[in-house]
Every structure is written in structure tokens, then in C-alpha cells.
Design a protein around this motif. Structure first.
Motif, PDB file in Angstrom:
ATOM      1  N   ASP A   4     -58.451  85.948 -63.644  1.00 36.80           N
ATOM      2  CA  ASP A   4     -59.461  86.545 -62.770  1.00 36.80           C
ATOM      3  C   ASP A   4     -58.810  87.442 -61.720  1.00 36.80           C
ATOM      4  OD1 ASP A   4     -61.411  85.218 -64.154  1.00 36.80           O
ATOM      5  OD2 ASP A   4     -61.659  83.614 -62.668  1.00 36.80           O
ATOM      6  N   SER A   5     -57.704  86.978 -61.139  1.00 37.45           N
ATOM      7  CA  SER A   5     -57.041  87.770 -60.096  1.00 37.45           C
ATOM      8  C   SER A   5     -56.451  89.053 -60.671  1.00 37.45           C
ATOM      9  CB  SER A   5     -55.940  86.944 -59.422  1.00 37.45           C
ATOM     10  OG  SER A   5     -54.936  86.576 -60.352  1.00 37.45           O
ATOM     11  N   GLN A   6     -55.991  89.015 -61.920  1.00 40.61           N
ATOM     12  CA  GLN A   6     -55.471  90.230 -62.543  1.00 40.61           C
ATOM     13  C   GLN A   6     -56.590  91.227 -62.817  1.00 40.61           C
ATOM     14  OE1 GLN A   6     -53.503  88.284 -65.848  1.00 40.61           O
ATOM     15  NE2 GLN A   6     -51.470  88.736 -64.994  1.00 40.61           N
ATOM     16  N   ARG A   7     -57.721  90.742 -63.297  1.00 39.16           N
ATOM     17  CA  ARG A   7     -58.845  91.643 -63.566  1.00 39.16           C
ATOM     18  C   ARG A   7     -59.380  92.272 -62.277  1.00 39.16           C
ATOM     19  NH1 ARG A   7     -60.376  87.789 -68.030  1.00 39.16           N
ATOM     20  NH2 ARG A   7     -61.353  86.484 -66.431  1.00 39.16           N
ATOM     21  N   GLU A   8     -59.227  91.575 -61.160  1.00 33.75           N
ATOM     22  CA  GLU A   8     -59.675  92.122 -59.884  1.00 33.75           C
ATOM     23  C   GLU A   8     -58.842  93.331 -59.451  1.00 33.75           C
ATOM     24  OE1 GLU A   8     -62.140  91.636 -57.498  1.00 33.75           O
ATOM     25  OE2 GLU A   8     -63.079  90.717 -59.250  1.00 33.75           O
ATOM     26  N   ARG A   9     -57.666  93.502 -60.029  1.00 36.72           N
ATOM     27  CA  ARG A   9     -56.794  94.633 -59.683  1.00 36.72           C
ATOM     28  C   ARG A   9     -56.972  95.799 -60.644  1.00 36.72           C
ATOM     29  NH1 ARG A   9     -51.616  91.248 -59.845  1.00 36.72           N
ATOM     30  NH2 ARG A   9     -50.583  93.265 -59.977  1.00 36.72           N
ATOM     31  N   ILE A  10     -58.028  95.741 -61.441  1.00 41.40           N
ATOM     32  CA  ILE A  10     -58.346  96.823 -62.383  1.00 41.40           C
ATOM     33  C   ILE A  10     -59.742  97.340 -62.072  1.00 41.40           C
ATOM     34  CG2 ILE A  10     -58.694  97.428 -64.810  1.00 41.40           C
ATOM     35  CD1 ILE A  10     -56.765  95.146 -65.532  1.00 41.40           C
ATOM     36  N   VAL A  11     -59.857  98.645 -61.845  1.00 35.48           N
ATOM     37  CA  VAL A  11     -61.146  99.256 -61.562  1.00 35.48           C
ATOM     38  C   VAL A  11     -61.518 100.202 -62.696  1.00 35.48           C
ATOM     39  CG1 VAL A  11     -60.067 101.091 -60.172  1.00 35.48           C
ATOM     40  CG2 VAL A  11     -62.504 100.586 -59.895  1.00 35.48           C
ATOM     41  N   SER A  71     -60.231 111.914 -57.092  1.00 37.90           N
ATOM     42  CA  SER A  71     -59.112 111.656 -56.187  1.00 37.90           C
ATOM     43  C   SER A  71     -59.422 110.495 -55.258  1.00 37.90           C
ATOM     44  CB  SER A  71     -58.795 112.926 -55.381  1.00 37.90           C
ATOM     45  OG  SER A  71     -57.804 112.679 -54.411  1.00 37.90           O
ATOM     46  N   GLU A  72     -60.634 110.480 -54.704  1.00 41.16           N
ATOM     47  CA  GLU A  72     -61.039 109.395 -53.811  1.00 41.16           C
ATOM     48  C   GLU A  72     -61.148 108.074 -54.550  1.00 41.16           C
ATOM     49  OE1 GLU A  72     -65.121 107.930 -51.584  1.00 41.16           O
ATOM     50  OE2 GLU A  72     -64.807 110.085 -51.866  1.00 41.16           O
ATOM     51  N   ALA A  73     -61.697 108.104 -55.755  1.00 47.11           N
ATOM     52  CA  ALA A  73     -61.940 106.873 -56.511  1.00 47.11           C
ATOM     53  C   ALA A  73     -60.653 106.152 -56.886  1.00 47.11           C
ATOM     54  CB  ALA A  73     -62.749 107.183 -57.765  1.00 47.11           C
ATOM     55  N   VAL A  74     -59.567 106.900 -57.104  1.00 48.92           N
ATOM     56  CA  VAL A  74     -58.325 106.281 -57.600  1.00 48.92           C
ATOM     57  C   VAL A  74     -57.210 106.277 -56.564  1.00 48.92           C
ATOM     58  CG1 VAL A  74     -58.890 106.940 -59.963  1.00 48.92           C
ATOM     59  CG2 VAL A  74     -57.430 108.451 -58.604  1.00 48.92           C
ATOM     60  N   ARG A  75     -57.499 106.613 -55.312  1.00 48.92           N
ATOM     61  CA  ARG A  75     -56.441 106.826 -54.326  1.00 48.92           C
ATOM     62  C   ARG A  75     -55.601 105.579 -54.059  1.00 48.92           C
ATOM     63  NH1 ARG A  75     -60.512 107.735 -49.191  1.00 48.92           N
ATOM     64  NH2 ARG A  75     -61.383 105.619 -49.132  1.00 48.92           N
ATOM     65  N   THR A  78     -51.990 102.549 -58.424  1.00 50.73           N
ATOM     66  CA  THR A  78     -50.621 102.951 -58.736  1.00 50.73           C
ATOM     67  C   THR A  78     -50.468 103.389 -60.192  1.00 50.73           C
ATOM     68  OG1 THR A  78     -50.090 100.628 -59.159  1.00 50.73           O
ATOM     69  CG2 THR A  78     -49.581 101.492 -56.962  1.00 50.73           C
ATOM     70  N   LEU A  79     -51.465 103.109 -61.008  1.00 48.09           N
ATOM     71  CA  LEU A  79     -51.476 103.562 -62.402  1.00 48.09           C
ATOM     72  C   LEU A  79     -52.899 103.991 -62.735  1.00 48.09           C
ATOM     73  CD1 LEU A  79     -50.243 103.959 -65.212  1.00 48.09           C
ATOM     74  CD2 LEU A  79     -50.738 101.548 -65.694  1.00 48.09           C
ATOM     75  N   VAL A  80     -53.059 105.270 -63.060  1.00 46.71           N
ATOM     76  CA  VAL A  80     -54.363 105.817 -63.414  1.00 46.71           C
ATOM     77  C   VAL A  80     -54.315 106.242 -64.875  1.00 46.71           C
ATOM     78  CG1 VAL A  80     -56.117 107.556 -62.893  1.00 46.71           C
ATOM     79  CG2 VAL A  80     -54.684 106.626 -61.048  1.00 46.71           C
ATOM     80  N   MET A  81     -55.193 105.646 -65.670  1.00 46.04           N
ATOM     81  CA  MET A  81     -55.183 105.882 -67.108  1.00 46.04           C
ATOM     82  C   MET A  81     -56.465 106.590 -67.519  1.00 46.04           C
ATOM     83  SD  MET A  81     -53.591 102.253 -68.465  1.00 46.04           S
ATOM     84  CE  MET A  81     -55.040 101.312 -68.000  1.00 46.04           C
ATOM     85  N   GLY A  82     -56.337 107.840 -67.945  1.00 50.67           N
ATOM     86  CA  GLY A  82     -57.479 108.549 -68.500  1.00 50.67           C
ATOM     87  C   GLY A  82     -57.680 108.131 -69.945  1.00 50.67           C
ATOM     88  N   THR A  83     -58.876 108.321 -70.467  1.00 50.17           N
ATOM     89  CA  THR A  83     -59.179 107.934 -71.844  1.00 50.17           C
ATOM     90  C   THR A  83     -59.785 109.104 -72.597  1.00 50.17           C
ATOM     91  OG1 THR A  83     -61.389 107.149 -71.221  1.00 50.17           O
ATOM     92  CG2 THR A  83     -59.604 105.532 -71.166  1.00 50.17           C
ATOM     93  N   GLY A 112     -47.112  94.354 -59.391  1.00 50.31           N
ATOM     94  CA  GLY A 112     -47.969  94.259 -58.219  1.00 50.31           C
ATOM     95  C   GLY A 112     -48.887  95.438 -58.001  1.00 50.31           C
ATOM     96  N   GLY A 113     -49.060  96.261 -59.021  1.00 49.10           N
ATOM     97  CA  GLY A 113     -49.847  97.473 -58.860  1.00 49.10           C
ATOM     98  C   GLY A 113     -51.341  97.278 -59.035  1.00 49.10           C
ATOM     99  N   GLN A 114     -52.059  98.359 -58.745  1.00 46.07           N
ATOM    100  CA  GLN A 114     -53.509  98.438 -58.947  1.00 46.07           C
ATOM    101  C   GLN A 114     -53.769  99.492 -60.024  1.00 46.07           C
ATOM    102  OE1 GLN A 114     -55.986  96.774 -57.086  1.00 46.07           O
ATOM    103  NE2 GLN A 114     -54.548  95.693 -55.748  1.00 46.07           N
ATOM    104  N   ILE A 115     -54.731  99.228 -60.906  1.00 47.02           N
ATOM    105  CA  ILE A 115     -54.944 100.072 -62.086  1.00 47.02           C
ATOM    106  C   ILE A 115     -56.354 100.639 -62.102  1.00 47.02           C
ATOM    107  CG2 ILE A 115     -55.003 100.079 -64.620  1.00 47.02           C
ATOM    108  CD1 ILE A 115     -53.001  97.741 -64.515  1.00 47.02           C
ATOM    109  N   ALA A 116     -56.475 101.901 -62.508  1.00 46.22           N
ATOM    110  CA  ALA A 116     -57.775 102.520 -62.757  1.00 46.22           C
ATOM    111  C   ALA A 116     -57.838 102.965 -64.214  1.00 46.22           C
ATOM    112  CB  ALA A 116     -57.995 103.720 -61.842  1.00 46.22           C
ATOM    113  N   VAL A 117     -58.962 102.661 -64.863  1.00 46.84           N
ATOM    114  CA  VAL A 117     -59.222 103.140 -66.224  1.00 46.84           C
ATOM    115  C   VAL A 117     -60.398 104.112 -66.118  1.00 46.84           C
ATOM    116  CG1 VAL A 117     -59.625 102.497 -68.616  1.00 46.84           C
ATOM    117  CG2 VAL A 117     -58.566 100.864 -67.066  1.00 46.84           C
ATOM    118  N   VAL A 118     -60.155 105.374 -66.480  1.00 51.15           N
ATOM    119  CA  VAL A 118     -61.105 106.442 -66.174  1.00 51.15           C
ATOM    120  C   VAL A 118     -61.774 106.949 -67.447  1.00 51.15           C
ATOM    121  CG1 VAL A 118     -61.412 108.652 -65.010  1.00 51.15           C
ATOM    122  CG2 VAL A 118     -59.586 107.109 -64.264  1.00 51.15           C
TER     123      VAL A 118
END
Length: 261
Positions: A4-11, A71-75, A78-83, A112-118
Motif C-alpha cells: 500500500d505504501s509503495q502504491r501511494e508513491r505512484i500517481v 509540469s505542475e502535475a509531475v513536479r 523523480t521518475l516520469v513515465m509517458g505511455t 525512495g522516489g516518487q513515480i508518475a505514469v502519464v
């Protein structure tokens, strides 16, 4: 599986979605696999309101963050992944196959990073400009006769890969690991990677230096800005390196602004 804590670090980030049914499908897929953080960039307001007020819509839609820009959404990530698919585009950033996605996520979470899947708009997907904010492009393989995938389906496929295949040991070797090492911005260094927002600050400062030094004509500034975003995300900087680079370019900018005698 991811905790659960890992999924919380993924947006999950949706860029300019228009169809409320597709927005709802993404929300359901997120709920299916235990993800709760959703950010929506510049949505079509009437349809966004319709999606959020739909009967039975998951609570995460009500709690979703609305951003004015990608830019605001992923600021803070530490890792931004486009699809997307490579059928009609030539990637300018490292490409990660869908079956390598979980390993990359594991590595970033381990550091320890935060991830965005776009995910991009339904009609055309992420633009070249959108992808300049992404460290990697996750390729969703599709048949050439039907390369585009429904937004909800694309999200479900990626979230399934991360939720069910993630959380395994990050150790490994072989071709897939070699590709991940080449593509990922996370290394074995204990130093955390800079956030996307910090990279944008550095890119803005470098652009100021380029303008002050009359590096190129004004008409090239937008292209330079795009290239800077890409270059900084491909350089695999850690947070310490990015701070040193900021100090370096600030010194250069100050010297450039000293009046010539």
C-alpha cells in the motif's frame, strides 16, 4: 505485489481527457489494482464535472488533483513515465517495454522516489511536448492494424503490470535488466534523483544563461527549451549533481550580467 505504501508513491496522470466514460474506466482500473492517486491535467471541464459526479464513481475521482499543466502535475516526481505506441512516433527518450515496467518501478521505489505514469488524450495520445517532461516512454505493444488503445484499457494494462509484477527483488541480470539500466534514471547510487520540478528550475536557469550569452536567435528559444528538458532527463543526474549545476549556472549568469568596461 506492491505494498500500500509503495502504491501511494505512484500517481496516475491523465492529460486533457475528454470522455467521462474513459475517465471513469481509468478510475475503476486504479481501484481494481489498489492505486488511489490521480492527477488530471487541463481536462475538458464539462466532461470532468460529469465524470466526478457520476453515480458510483470511485472516491479517488472526488479526491483527484486538477493541474493546469503537465509540469505542475509531475513536479514532485523523480521518475516520469509517458505511455504510448511507437507506430506513429519516433521516441526522443529511452523506450521501456511493457514487460520491463515493473522492474523499473521497483528500482525507483527502492531508491525512495516518487513515480508518475502519464496517459495522453484519447484522440492522439501524448504530444512531443508532453513527452519532453518524461524520463522514459513505456511502449504498449499493439497490432499495426489497430495501434491505438482505449484510455481505460491502456491504464489497466500498465497498472496491472506494476501492481502484480512489482515488489520483487530488484537484483537481476540479462537483456531486460541491461535495457532498464540504460533507460532508467535511477542508478545504484544512494543519492536520490532530482524531482521533475527541480529539473525544470535548472532548465529555466540554463535557458537564461543561453539568452544572456546570445546563444541562438529568439525564434529558437522554444526549441531550445524543449531540448533542455529532454537532455536533463537523459543525463541521469542525482539530486547533488543538479544542485551543483544550479550553482554553476548561477555563477555564469551573474558574470554575464556584469557590465563590460
Amino acid at each position: 505485489m506492491l505494498t500500500d505504501s509503495q502504491r501511494e508513491r505512484i500517481v496516475v496522470v491523465l492529460v486533457s481527457p475528454r470522455n467521462p466514460l474513459n475517465i471513469g474506466a481509468v478510475a475503476r482500473a486504479m481501484a481494481n489494482f489498489g492505486f488511489s492517486r490521480l492527477s488530471v491535467v487541463a481536462p475538458y471541464e464539462p466532461h470532468w464535472r460529469e465524470a466526478r459526479s457520476a453515480v458510483g464513481a470511485p472516491q479517488l475521482l472526488a479526491n483527484a488533483h486538477q493541474a493546469a499543466s503537465l509540469s505542475e502535475a509531475v513536479r514532485d516526481c523523480t521518475l516520469v513515465m509517458g505511455t504510448g505506441t511507437l507506430t506513429h512516433r519516433k521516441a526522443e527518450q529511452p523506450v521501456v517495454r511493457l514487460n520491463e515496467l515493473a522492474s523499473m518501478v521497483d528500482r525507483e521505489l527502492h531508491s525512495g522516489g516518487q513515480i508518475a505514469v502519464v496517459f495522453g488524450p484519447e484522440k492522439h495520445g501524448l504530444t512531443r511536448e508532453d513527452l519532453s517532461y518524461c524520463h522514459v516512454l513505456v511502449e504498449i505493444p499493439t497490432d499495426a492494424q489497430q495501434p491505438s488503445m482505449n484510455l481505460g484499457q491502456a491504464a489497466a494494462v500498465c497498472l496491472y503490470e506494476m501492481a502484480t509484477r512489482g515488489g520483487t527483488s530488484i537484483a537481476g541480470s540479462g537483456t531486460a535488466e541491461d535495457r532498464i539500466d540504460a533507460a532508467a534514471k535511477v542508478s545504484n547510487s544512494p543519492k536520490q534523483a532530482p524531482t521533475s520540478g527541480n529539473l525544470d528550475i535548472l532548465a529555466g536557469l540554463i535557458e537564461e544563461v543561453m539568452v544572456a550569452a546570445e546563444y541562438s536567435p529568439r525564434m529558437m528559444q522554444e526549441a531550445n527549451r524543449h531540448d533542455l528538458r529532454l537532455i536533463l532527463r537523459r543525463m541521469d543526474l542525482n539530486a547533488v549533481d543538479s544542485r551543483r549545476a544550479l550553482g554553476l549556472f548561477r555563477r555564469i549568469l551573474r558574470r554575464l550580467h556584469i557590465p563590460k568596461s
